[in-house]
Write a protein that holds these residues in place. Structure first.
Motif, PDB file in Angstrom:
ATOM      1  N   SER A   1       0.819  -1.222   0.000  1.00 51.96           N
ATOM      2  CA  SER A   1       0.000   0.000   0.000  1.00 51.96           C
ATOM      3  C   SER A   1       0.851   1.271   0.000  1.00 51.96           C
ATOM      4  N   SER A   2       1.824   1.319  -0.891  1.00 53.35           N
ATOM      5  CA  SER A   2       2.722   2.478  -0.956  1.00 53.35           C
ATOM      6  C   SER A   2       2.017   3.738  -1.430  1.00 53.35           C
ATOM      7  N   LEU A   3       0.850   3.592  -2.060  1.00 51.53           N
ATOM      8  CA  LEU A   3       0.124   4.754  -2.593  1.00 51.53           C
ATOM      9  C   LEU A   3      -1.173   5.021  -1.844  1.00 51.53           C
ATOM     10  N   ALA A   4      -1.353   4.382  -0.700  1.00 57.24           N
ATOM     11  CA  ALA A   4      -2.557   4.621   0.097  1.00 57.24           C
ATOM     12  C   ALA A   4      -2.664   6.100   0.448  1.00 57.24           C
ATOM     13  N   GLY A   5      -3.845   6.658   0.305  1.00 54.52           N
ATOM     14  CA  GLY A   5      -4.067   8.058   0.663  1.00 54.52           C
ATOM     15  C   GLY A   5      -3.646   9.057  -0.380  1.00 54.52           C
ATOM     16  N   PHE A   6      -3.208   8.595  -1.557  1.00 59.08           N
ATOM     17  CA  PHE A   6      -2.764   9.509  -2.610  1.00 59.08           C
ATOM     18  C   PHE A   6      -3.869  10.488  -2.980  1.00 59.08           C
ATOM     19  N   MET A   7      -3.580  11.779  -2.815  1.00 59.06           N
ATOM     20  CA  MET A   7      -4.490  12.884  -3.132  1.00 59.06           C
ATOM     21  C   MET A   7      -5.816  12.788  -2.363  1.00 59.06           C
ATOM     22  N   MET A   8      -5.728  12.255  -1.156  1.00 58.73           N
ATOM     23  CA  MET A   8      -6.911  12.180  -0.295  1.00 58.73           C
ATOM     24  C   MET A   8      -6.688  13.011   0.962  1.00 58.73           C
ATOM     25  N   TYR A   9      -7.790  13.410   1.589  1.00 54.68           N
ATOM     26  CA  TYR A   9      -7.770  14.222   2.793  1.00 54.68           C
ATOM     27  C   TYR A   9      -6.918  15.472   2.560  1.00 54.68           C
ATOM     28  N   ASP A  10      -5.854  15.685   3.302  1.00 57.36           N
ATOM     29  CA  ASP A  10      -5.098  16.932   3.141  1.00 57.36           C
ATOM     30  C   ASP A  10      -3.872  16.768   2.252  1.00 57.36           C
ATOM     31  N   ASP A  11      -3.850  15.735   1.418  1.00 59.84           N
ATOM     32  CA  ASP A  11      -2.736  15.538   0.483  1.00 59.84           C
ATOM     33  C   ASP A  11      -3.031  16.310  -0.800  1.00 59.84           C
ATOM     34  N   THR A  12      -2.376  17.445  -0.979  1.00 60.52           N
ATOM     35  CA  THR A  12      -2.642  18.302  -2.138  1.00 60.52           C
ATOM     36  C   THR A  12      -1.609  18.174  -3.247  1.00 60.52           C
ATOM     37  N   ASP A  13      -0.464  17.546  -2.946  1.00 56.12           N
ATOM     38  CA  ASP A  13       0.581  17.452  -3.965  1.00 56.12           C
ATOM     39  C   ASP A  13       1.010  16.013  -4.242  1.00 56.12           C
ATOM     40  N   GLY A  14       0.343  15.041  -3.634  1.00 58.14           N
ATOM     41  CA  GLY A  14       0.672  13.639  -3.873  1.00 58.14           C
ATOM     42  C   GLY A  14       1.723  13.069  -2.954  1.00 58.14           C
ATOM     43  N   THR A  15       2.372  13.918  -2.141  1.00 59.70           N
ATOM     44  CA  THR A  15       3.429  13.414  -1.264  1.00 59.70           C
ATOM     45  C   THR A  15       2.877  12.734  -0.014  1.00 59.70           C
ATOM     46  N   GLY A  16       1.560  12.757   0.129  1.00 58.36           N
ATOM     47  CA  GLY A  16       0.928  12.031   1.236  1.00 58.36           C
ATOM     48  C   GLY A  16       0.723  10.570   0.913  1.00 58.36           C
ATOM     49  N   ALA A  17       1.128  10.148  -0.288  1.00 56.69           N
ATOM     50  CA  ALA A  17       0.996   8.733  -0.665  1.00 56.69           C
ATOM     51  C   ALA A  17       1.744   7.861   0.341  1.00 56.69           C
ATOM     52  N   GLY A  18       1.092   6.817   0.766  1.00 50.55           N
ATOM     53  CA  GLY A  18       1.625   5.973   1.830  1.00 50.55           C
ATOM     54  C   GLY A  18       0.906   6.194   3.135  1.00 50.55           C
ATOM     55  N   ALA A  19       0.187   7.333   3.221  1.00 51.96           N
ATOM     56  CA  ALA A  19      -0.659   7.642   4.387  1.00 51.96           C
ATOM     57  C   ALA A  19       0.110   7.644   5.697  1.00 51.96           C
ATOM     58  N   GLY A  20       1.349   8.157   5.662  1.00 50.02           N
ATOM     59  CA  GLY A  20       2.126   8.306   6.888  1.00 50.02           C
ATOM     60  C   GLY A  20       2.820   7.055   7.372  1.00 50.02           C
ATOM     61  N   VAL A  21       2.771   5.978   6.559  1.00 53.06           N
ATOM     62  CA  VAL A  21       3.336   4.701   6.990  1.00 53.06           C
ATOM     63  C   VAL A  21       4.097   4.047   5.846  1.00 53.06           C
ATOM     64  N   ILE A  22       5.306   3.578   6.121  1.00 48.24           N
ATOM     65  CA  ILE A  22       6.049   2.718   5.195  1.00 48.24           C
ATOM     66  C   ILE A  22       5.891   1.296   5.722  1.00 48.24           C
ATOM     67  N   SER A  23       5.406   0.396   4.893  1.00 46.49           N
ATOM     68  CA  SER A  23       5.096  -0.940   5.407  1.00 46.49           C
ATOM     69  C   SER A  23       5.380  -2.003   4.363  1.00 46.49           C
ATOM     70  N   GLY A  24       5.547  -3.219   4.831  1.00 46.93           N
ATOM     71  CA  GLY A  24       5.770  -4.324   3.906  1.00 46.93           C
ATOM     72  C   GLY A  24       6.166  -5.592   4.632  1.00 46.93           C
ATOM     73  N   ILE A  25       6.471  -6.600   3.848  1.00 47.41           N
ATOM     74  CA  ILE A  25       6.902  -7.889   4.377  1.00 47.41           C
ATOM     75  C   ILE A  25       8.372  -8.078   4.015  1.00 47.41           C
TER      76      ILE A  25
END
Length: 537
Positions: free
Chosen positions: A73-97
């Motif tokens: 989910s590296s692009l979760a939150g892209f251009m959602m809520y207060d993300d106006t430039d796309g840099t909010g992609a990831g929704a504040g979390v880096i995650s994986g296996i």
């Protein structure tokens, strides 16, 4: 075993156009991911002066050098809520296996370098999904925590569901899934319960703090005055309160301790390792995967062309090959592991639904995992399909998908429309993992069809009132079509966490092979469950 023969001409104009379109789609989502990384670099100097490592530096130290890391989910939150430039992609979390001291883990790193790592509703959804993945696949969780907590602008949308995250932590511990948290910074109020509910807590000296109320709130509520360290510093919690278990000297030392914990617990020793068998690579290059799906989604293609490039030796034992040519089912090996595949060469017919339903039951009987390759316009409609019992047969297929207990994986390689999404194990049917190619679309129907439907309905209403406004009808049709188009793209869907991430088609084989291994290891592992989880004394 039958070998698939490809009929793709990799020098044809159609292939080259499809490859160019897919390359652009890949470049688009990779550019967004890189933009987030570049944004984090802007704070490097400020944090280096404090001796603090950036989030991805922490991640790199945690992971075994040279090991595989599957980002989720590296692009979760892209251009959602207060993300106006796309840099909010990831929704504040880096995650994986990834692998930590040889142990495969679910890793969560707060991305404090972007907006303090504050959590919006979509960031909360992402964390809940990560906990679900860890529980289903019996993966230890390592969290590198440093976050501003919930974004208070959206507190009303996160407060109630936020409790689910804490409940999940308690249940993970009770299920025997270890949770290790390195507290790198401030953990306040609800944020203190995330490490508090972990099984192992590591705190960084003169950097980490944990308290239910910080100094300002404490003064306002009780009049008591206390500084950060006295109230909830790492020294106090590891020597006096017992909240912290390990005291680290800095970020790197805290990560070292987390790695040491995983190296010491016998997680890998508690499962019987199966011998790895030799297996053949596909006969066709993975590079060709980016040119197989036509740039025009209305152009048909044979899903066997994809199968031929992702399975061992391009071997495919097709099931009921002569019975319905639109739903494709068969057995394959993927990196030596058995797997059943279901793909689409057209809408699902009554015969296709019966065929796929029977195949799912056979895989259930033999405990064979299932891989669904979505490129489905939906179920066949019309007088003839209705007379043949499409609803009845479609319902039976959906029952089979919903009730199959074998691991189910889904890859959206094209369109996933209407009830076809359900029949192919879309998100609502809880596949163990679901990834999408960047050209994909997920929607109740096509954008053009949605616009036309609303136009027809609106026109019928107008006729009842005796006046048809063609200009208004055209406007309704266009607005509906545009809305559907914008909200059903691969980027829009992954931003809403309707999948676990976008992937380069060329990575499909190695990702599916990894996912199969994760699922199969989870099936073999017996955890030491208890009633209430590990209590902190």
């Amino acid at each position: 075993m039958p070998i698939l023969a490809s009929s793709i001409d990799t020098n044809s104009l159609e292939f080259l156009e499809s490859r160019n379109a897919m390359t652009k789609a890949i470049d688009c989502f990779r550019d967004i991911e890189n933009k987030v990384i570049e944004k984090a670099e802007h704070v490097r100097v400020r944090f280096e002066k404090k001796g603090i490592l950036l989030p991805r530096e922490r991640l790199n130290l945690l992971l075994d050098q040279g090991s595989v890391f599957l980002e989720l989910s590296s692009l979760a939150g892209f251009m959602m809520y207060d993300d106006t430039d796309g840099t909010g992609a990831g929704a504040g979390v880096i995650s994986g296996i990834g692998y930590v001291s040889g142990v495969r883990c679910l890793i969560i790193v707060d991305n404090f370098a972007i907006k303090g790592g504050t959590i919006t509703p979509i960031g909360l959804q992402k964390k809940l999904r990560l906990q679900q993945i860890a529980l289903e696949n019996k993966l230890p969780i390592v969290s590198l925590a440093q976050s501003g907590g919930a974004n208070l602008t959206y507190a009303a949308e996160t407060f109630v569901q936020g409790g689910r995250g804490f409940a999940n932590q308690a249940r993970l511990s009770a299920a025997g899934i270890p949770q290790i948290t390195v507290v790198h910074g401030s953990a306040t109020a609800g944020g203190a319960y995330q490490p508090g509910l972990s099984d192992y807590i590591i705190m960084v000296r003169e950097q980490a703090t944990m308290y239910l109320a910080g100094p300002p709130l404490l003064k306002a509520a009780t009049g008591e005055i206390a500084d950060d360290e006295t109230l909830g510093g790492a020294n106090m919690h590891t020597s006096e309160s017992g909240v912290g278990d390990y005291l680290a000297e800095n970020d790197a030392d805290g990560i070292r301790i987390a790695r040491d914990i995983l190296a010491q617990i016998p997680w890998n020793e508690q499962i019987e390792h199966q011998d790895t068998h030799d297996y053949s690579q596909p006969l066709y290059s993975e590079e060709e995967l980016i040119g197989i799906v036509p740039a025009d989604p209305k152009t048909p293609y044979d899903c066997r062309e994809i199968i031929a490039r992702i399975v061992d030796g391009s071997n495919f034992l097709e099931f009921k090959q002569e019975y319905d040519h639109q739903t494709i089912c068969g057995h394959v090996k993927m990196a030596g592991k058995s797997c059943g595949i279901i793909g689409n060469n057209g809408p699902i017919t009554s015969a296709g639904a019966a065929k796929a339903g029977q195949f799912i039951q056979l895989c259930e009987q033999s405990n064979t995992p299932l891989l669904f390759l979505h490129n489905i316009t939906g179920f066949m409609v019309g007088t003839e399909p209705e007379h043949s019992g499409i609803i009845k047969h479609g319902s039976k297929l959906i029952q089979a998908v919903a009730n199959a207990t074998v691991p189910k994986l889904s890859i959206n390689v094209g369109g996933s429309y209407g009830a076809g999404n359900y029949a192919m194990c879309g998100r609502g049917f809880d596949p163990r993992f679901l990834f999408s190619w960047p050209n994909s679309t997920t929607a109740v129907m096509g954008a053009a069809q949605a616009g036309m439907v609303l136009r027809i309905v609106s026109e019928a209403k107008m006729r009842k009132h005796g006046k048809v406004d063609e200009e208004k009808l055209a406007s309704i049709e266009k607005a509906t079509s545009d809305m559907m188009q914008s909200k059903t793209t691969a980027l829009a869907c992954t931003a809403r966490i309707e999948d676990d991430g976008l992937i380069d088609p060329r990575d499909t084989r190695k990702i599916v092979a990894l996912l199969l291994d994760i699922c199969l290891q989870a099936e073999r592992r017996e955890t030491r469950a208890n009633t209430f989880g590990v209590s902190r004394f």
